[in-house]
Scaffold this active site. Structure first.
Site, mmCIF file in Angstrom:
data_model
loop_
_atom_site.group_PDB
_atom_site.id
_atom_site.type_symbol
_atom_site.label_atom_id
_atom_site.label_comp_id
_atom_site.label_asym_id
_atom_site.label_seq_id
_atom_site.Cartn_x
_atom_site.Cartn_y
_atom_site.Cartn_z
ATOM 1 N N ASN A 159 0.796 -1.231 0.000
ATOM 2 C CA ASN A 159 0.000 0.000 0.000
ATOM 3 C C ASN A 159 0.825 1.276 0.000
ATOM 4 O O ASN A 159 0.317 2.341 -0.287
ATOM 5 C CB ASN A 159 -0.936 0.005 1.210
ATOM 6 C CG ASN A 159 -0.220 -0.272 2.525
ATOM 7 O OD1 ASN A 159 0.592 -1.207 2.612
ATOM 8 N ND2 ASN A 159 -0.480 0.527 3.537
ATOM 9 N N GLN A 213 -5.222 -3.689 -1.748
ATOM 10 C CA GLN A 213 -4.808 -2.611 -2.659
ATOM 11 C C GLN A 213 -4.765 -3.067 -4.114
ATOM 12 O O GLN A 213 -4.642 -2.235 -5.017
ATOM 13 C CB GLN A 213 -3.408 -2.108 -2.269
ATOM 14 C CG GLN A 213 -3.370 -1.242 -1.026
ATOM 15 C CD GLN A 213 -3.959 0.152 -1.225
ATOM 16 O OE1 GLN A 213 -4.282 0.550 -2.347
ATOM 17 N NE2 GLN A 213 -4.109 0.884 -0.136
ATOM 18 N N ALA A 221 -13.677 -2.812 -0.392
ATOM 19 C CA ALA A 221 -14.436 -2.001 -1.351
ATOM 20 C C ALA A 221 -13.884 -0.594 -1.505
ATOM 21 O O ALA A 221 -13.855 -0.057 -2.606
ATOM 22 C CB ALA A 221 -15.905 -1.938 -0.930
ATOM 23 N N HIS A 222 -13.416 -0.002 -0.421
ATOM 24 C CA HIS A 222 -13.116 1.439 -0.481
ATOM 25 C C HIS A 222 -11.752 1.749 -1.095
ATOM 26 O O HIS A 222 -11.316 2.901 -1.098
ATOM 27 C CB HIS A 222 -13.292 2.115 0.888
ATOM 28 C CG HIS A 222 -12.136 2.022 1.817
ATOM 29 N ND1 HIS A 222 -11.223 3.030 1.987
ATOM 30 C CD2 HIS A 222 -11.739 1.041 2.632
ATOM 31 C CE1 HIS A 222 -10.322 2.673 2.880
ATOM 32 N NE2 HIS A 222 -10.613 1.468 3.295
ATOM 33 N N THR A 268 -25.852 -8.899 11.066
ATOM 34 C CA THR A 268 -26.741 -8.556 9.961
ATOM 35 C C THR A 268 -25.923 -7.961 8.816
ATOM 36 O O THR A 268 -25.099 -7.080 9.032
ATOM 37 C CB THR A 268 -27.819 -7.548 10.427
ATOM 38 O OG1 THR A 268 -28.557 -8.143 11.489
ATOM 39 C CG2 THR A 268 -28.764 -7.182 9.289
ATOM 40 N N CYS A 298 -3.705 4.972 7.955
ATOM 41 C CA CYS A 298 -4.038 4.470 9.297
ATOM 42 C C CYS A 298 -3.039 4.950 10.321
ATOM 43 O O CYS A 298 -3.369 5.283 11.435
ATOM 44 C CB CYS A 298 -4.030 2.944 9.319
ATOM 45 S SG CYS A 298 -5.008 2.244 8.016
#
Lengths: 390, 390
Positions: free
Chosen positions: A156, A184, A205-206, A242, A332
């Protein structure tokens, strides 16, 4: 033409931290925040409608990596998926040794540290100066009680694409579980779980124009690992809770788009990052290009520089004030202000590791962004050097 | 007037499974799926904008439960939060015994079962016929090596509100960590962590008109537990992973709305469920009302019936075809077709536990929905009884 979510005059060069949501993904999400409100575990029609949408998305994501639909386990993010893979393999208790590398994402490293506290042994492989670990290193590190190896597909920070296929081949013969963090990589380079010969692969996803808050772990059909999150038995008992239906649908859409635009996106991104990696050393003195130069072994759109005598954080803030959004490395860890563990692992000294700038590009960048960066960056580096020499 | 997300002529009576997203919550989410795309851990302005939004939402959620902002740890759902609380307390290794109840949600029960496999001891308290456990039972169960008690605030199937405050008082004296799963309670009844004397409390957005895929664990300032998901150090190191900014913002908005409308929502919901609990036994023979009758000790909007000689699943499907969305019990377990562990724990036999119907109401229901149910339900029960007697 797809609408560009980045406001005009803003150069977003931090796509490895997070990508903007593709407007087509946002569209796909909407109905599930509105009238399609059901819990996919409910028996009634609103539940069944949500269930169908979840399963359709699962199929799209599986298709992108040439896996089977049933092999995708949805998680809340890549960090969870990596924790699930490592701890799940560890707690299935077939041995006590794990092999990984020094340039993994913090979530693999910190999950590994935690497992060490629980009595597991972890070997952290040292990469070469471009961030590569070799199949030979993995082969030397594994032992009779090795249960798992975890090597990232693409780094990354410096974009190194590891030789996963070769490592996979040798681990397959030894019957050791093989996990790769592809957070990545997926959506940016072709990823084929069968070709890579991995047992588990982490998705996010992001980093591919889906929303923040949904990820996945692909787990090969015959591989059984322990769960990280126990409960109502969702995801065939592999991950309870859920399902995040709107984001799962969005993730599916993002995968579908990635499948069709991977080739053109990759070409454009290689052009942008290639251009920048060529330009910056021409325009700025005393700069180091971090990571591999070979375009086929580097993540498209990834650039990473170290500017001698410049504080990376100061440079990021100066560029920000000029409309260029970049980072020093992993988002992060940006709060900690520690130098990048990746740059230190490839041999940079503390000071050079502190002077890094990662610019990472994505679908909504254009080659014109390079021009803007070229106009702004050299001057800002110079100003910071003047200040620091005073 | 807030727009109603439920389509006309649809009676959604499954709000305990999931609530529709409040349109105001959806509005709050939107910009973060668009131009406010930053990773809150990024140093640039897009990152800082996202960080501010996350912290504002955190404050709103803390306010709803009278906690401090810094005490909220965002998770992907209540299931993760419950796993975090139980395993986090267990792995902080101050003892080996845990006390919980037989009517907890599956995620508490299955996390407890997993901890038993890891060598911990768990005592599962037996509730009375209305689902109540008593402080005396907890007092009898705790031992010198008890590290944690986990008792839910309100049951998701039969609506029992447990005497948390009294249990909290006695555990405080004994210096044993006390966790409560308040996923079904927050937003429906007043919840004050200080008054309840708990150390940890589980929250969930999608039971209070926020989206599915975001939850939280409130952890009292001085309480240190192990993490479940390790990584980049987000949430002050307590829960790593890039924050789900859009949903966190939505959760904050949902909390803000809940704070202002709790009183009126509660009044309406009590009226709806009270009316139904009065009507159904008048209109249908051989029906059992499950859970407490006392309106102050029952979750507003929750009803649970058992119809002798009727398969719950068949009834749900028949009601569905008439536009009424209900459930037999917990949505998570609906695929398994096993009888509810909650109903069995309060003493129902297998057959009666299989004949349950949970109808749970929310902000977007109206008293007219009761009328529709009254028209449809008795006839459907009768038809099913005819079929089964044939």
């Amino acid at each position: 033409m797809v609408e560009n979510p980045i406001p005009e005059k803003e150069v977003y060069a931090d796509n490895n931290a997070t990508t903007p949501v593709d407007p087509r993904v946002k569209e796909a999400i909407q109905p599930f925040l509105e009238e399609k409100y059901g819990n996919p575990n409910s028996m009634h029609s609103r539940g069944r409608e949500a269930r169908e949408a979840v399963e359709e998305a699962r199929a799209k994501i599986a298709s992108l990596i040439n896996g089977e639909k049933e092999e995708i386990v949805f998680t809340s993010c890549a960090t969870e998926a990596n924790n699930h893979a490592l701890k799940g393999a560890a707690f299935s208790k077939k041995g006590k040794h794990i092999v990984t590398t020094k340039i993994e994402h913090d979530c693999v490293l910190n999950a590994s540290n935690w497992l060490e506290e629980q009595g597991f042994d972890v070997t952290y492989l040292e990469p070469d100066k471009n961030g590569f670990v070799s199949p030979e290193q993995v082969e030397e590190a594994v032992r009779d009680d090795t249960i798992l190896a975890s090597v990232m597909l693409a780094n990354n920070e410096i974009g190194t694409i590891e030789p996963i296929e070769e490592i996979g081949e040798l681990l397959e013969k030894k019957d050791i579980l093989f996990h790769t963090d592809a957070a990545q990589a997926v959506g940016k380079i072709p990823v084929d779980v069968k070709k890579l010969k991995v047992d588990m692969l982490t998705l996010n996803a992001h980093k591919m124009y889906g929303p923040k808050g949904i990820g996945g772990l692909w787990v090969k059909d015959n591989v059984k690992i322990d769960s990280l999150i126990h409960g109502g038995g969702q995801e065939k008992g592999r991950r309870s809770g859920t399902e995040n239906v709107p984001y799962i649908v969005g993730f599916g859409k993002a995968a579908k788009i990635a499948e069709s635009s991977l080739k053109s996106d990759r070409k454009k991104l290689n052009k942008i990052s290639g251009k920048l990696m060529e330009l910056i050393p021409e325009k700025v003195d005393n700069v180091v290009v971090n990571g591999p130069e070979d375009v086929d072994r580097r993540l498209p759109g990834n650039t990473n520089f170290s500017f001698h005598g410049v504080e990376g954080e100061s440079l990021v803030l100066r560029l920000d004030s000029k409309g260029i959004k970049a980072s020093t490395g992993s988002a992060c860890a940006s709060e900690s202000l520690e130098a990048s563990h990746v740059l230190k692992a490839i041999g940079l000294d503390e000071s050079l590791a502190h002077s890094s700038l990662r610019m990472s590009f994505g679908r909504f960048n254009s080659i014109e962004d390079v021009e803007k960066i070229r106009e702004v960056l050299p001057g800002e580096v110079e100003k910071l050097r003047e200040i620091s020499s005073m």
